[in-house]
Design a protein around this motif. Structure first.
Motif, short mmCIF file in Angstrom:
data_model
loop_
_atom_site.label_atom_id
_atom_site.label_comp_id
_atom_site.label_asym_id
_atom_site.label_seq_id
_atom_site.Cartn_x
_atom_site.Cartn_y
_atom_site.Cartn_z
N ASN A 64 25.72 22.36 36.54
CA ASN A 64 25.91 23.14 37.76
C ASN A 64 27.40 23.48 37.91
O ASN A 64 28.10 22.96 38.77
N ARG A 65 27.86 24.38 37.04
CA ARG A 65 29.27 24.74 37.04
C ARG A 65 29.52 25.82 38.10
O ARG A 65 29.45 27.01 37.82
N ALA A 66 29.83 25.39 39.30
CA ALA A 66 30.06 26.32 40.40
C ALA A 66 31.27 25.84 41.21
O ALA A 66 31.41 24.65 41.49
N LEU A 67 32.14 26.78 41.57
CA LEU A 67 33.33 26.47 42.34
C LEU A 67 33.43 27.41 43.53
O LEU A 67 32.91 28.53 43.49
N GLU A 68 34.15 26.98 44.56
CA GLU A 68 34.44 27.82 45.71
C GLU A 68 35.93 28.13 45.70
O GLU A 68 36.76 27.22 45.55
N LEU A 69 36.26 29.41 45.85
CA LEU A 69 37.66 29.84 45.78
C LEU A 69 38.03 30.67 46.99
O LEU A 69 37.28 31.52 47.44
N GLU A 70 39.22 30.40 47.50
CA GLU A 70 39.85 31.25 48.50
C GLU A 70 41.29 31.47 48.07
O GLU A 70 42.05 30.52 47.95
N GLY A 71 41.65 32.71 47.80
CA GLY A 71 42.98 33.01 47.30
C GLY A 71 42.90 33.69 45.95
O GLY A 71 42.06 34.56 45.72
N GLU A 72 43.77 33.26 45.01
CA GLU A 72 43.81 33.88 43.68
C GLU A 72 43.85 32.80 42.60
O GLU A 72 44.54 31.80 42.74
N ALA A 73 43.10 33.02 41.51
CA ALA A 73 43.07 32.05 40.41
C ALA A 73 42.71 32.75 39.11
O ALA A 73 41.98 33.74 39.11
#
Length: 309
Positions: free
Chosen positions: A141-150
């Protein structure tokens, strides 16, 4: 793990050492055993209520003398009912904690951070960004939450998802850059294939290397580029036909400054770059081609922008 919980008092009998040899062997060979054993080991620090043995014996004698004697052999539970209930609660709480273990990463103004994920995939966070993901069962379950820049360098494996407020990026193994701030969403694909889905437009786009897409003002824009990696990793932010509002946000994040933009048109577009090492040079690089002037308001601690037209 669920199949053992469903068996009546199975976990409590295991903790009490009441399992048969066959049951114990079956349990120890299961996938559930390592996790449950760790939780049980940690629960051993809990203390059960203490009892006054003499008082308990006196009460037992009083009860037996007041009742007619029978030929049945009295049965006394060595493990009281509350212990079974407590064992189930401890296991349940432990399972809840394990199932929700998360890793959180944040960068402040002018900061960058490299994060190595459990599968050796890498994420590099730009300034003022936030990333989090669940560590348990990561490979499936390769899932991430992002806010901003990456910037993401993903190892091949199960589907890899980046979840943002504005959309979802899904890949199998690739390199790509994501920006998600408020209502702005941008993805650039450097390697492999990237599927980008906009939450607001309910539309998906497949990107190949050198292709990019942004969603802004409920419209989708696509363009091509030649970078092998984002220039912000090298100390310079670059933009192609980007709304000046997003360029100013990038300046604020890199130099920890604030702008008064009440006198300019934030919808005008900028193509160019600015350095991360020199504020004065960065401001001139952006303001001159955009026909903007700026002054420092020391009292408010902000930079006031004005249009020269």
């Amino acid at each position: 793990m669920e199949k053992f919980i469903k068996e009546d008092e199975f976990l409590a009998r295991w903790i009490a050492g009441e399992l048969s040899k066959e049951e114990l062997e079956r349990f120890e060979n299961s996938e559930d055993y390592p996790v449950l054993k760790k939780i049980n080991d940690a629960s051993q620090t809990l203390k059960a209520p203490t009892f006054n043995n003499q008082v308990l014996l006196n009460k037992l004698q009083e009860q037996t003398s007041a009742k007619p004697q029978t030929t049945e052999t009295p049965i006394i539970k060595l493990i009281p009912n509350w212990a079974y209930a407590a064992a189930v609660v401890v296991i349940a709480l432990g399972m809840f904690y394990v199932m929700n273990m998360q890793s959180h990463f944040n960068t402040g103004f002018s900061e960058q951070l490299a994060v190595v994920l459990p599968d050796k995939s890498e994420v590099k966070l730009n300034a003022n960004s936030h990333l989090n993901y669940k560590t348990l069962n990561w490979k499936s379950n390769r899932a991430l939450e992002l806010e901003g820049e990456a910037f993401f360098d993903v190892e091949k494996g199960e589907s890899f998802k980046v979840l943002t407020d504005e959309g979802i990026v899904e890949v199998l193994g690739t390199e790509f850059n994501v920006i998600s701030r408020d209502t702005y969403f941008e993805v650039q694909c450097m390697e492999g294939k990237v599927r980008v889905t906009s939450n607001s437009l309910k539309k998906s786009v497949l990107l190949l290397p050198g292709e990019a897409v942004r969603v802004i003002n409920k419209s989708l824009e696509e363009w091509n580029f030649t970078l092998n990696e984002p220039n912000w990793l090298l100390g310079e932010s670059t933009f192609y036909n980007t709304p000046i509002s997003q360029v100013l946000i990038a300046l604020e994040n890199q130099f920890h400054i604030s702008f008064d933009t009440s006198n300019i048109n934030l919808d005008t577009r900028f193509t160019g770059a600015f350095t991360h090492t020199d504020l004065s040079l960065a401001l001139n690089t952006v303001s001159v081609p955009m026909n903007l002037s700026y002054t420092f308001n020391k009292e408010k601690g902000i930079i006031v922008l004005n249009s020269r037209q």
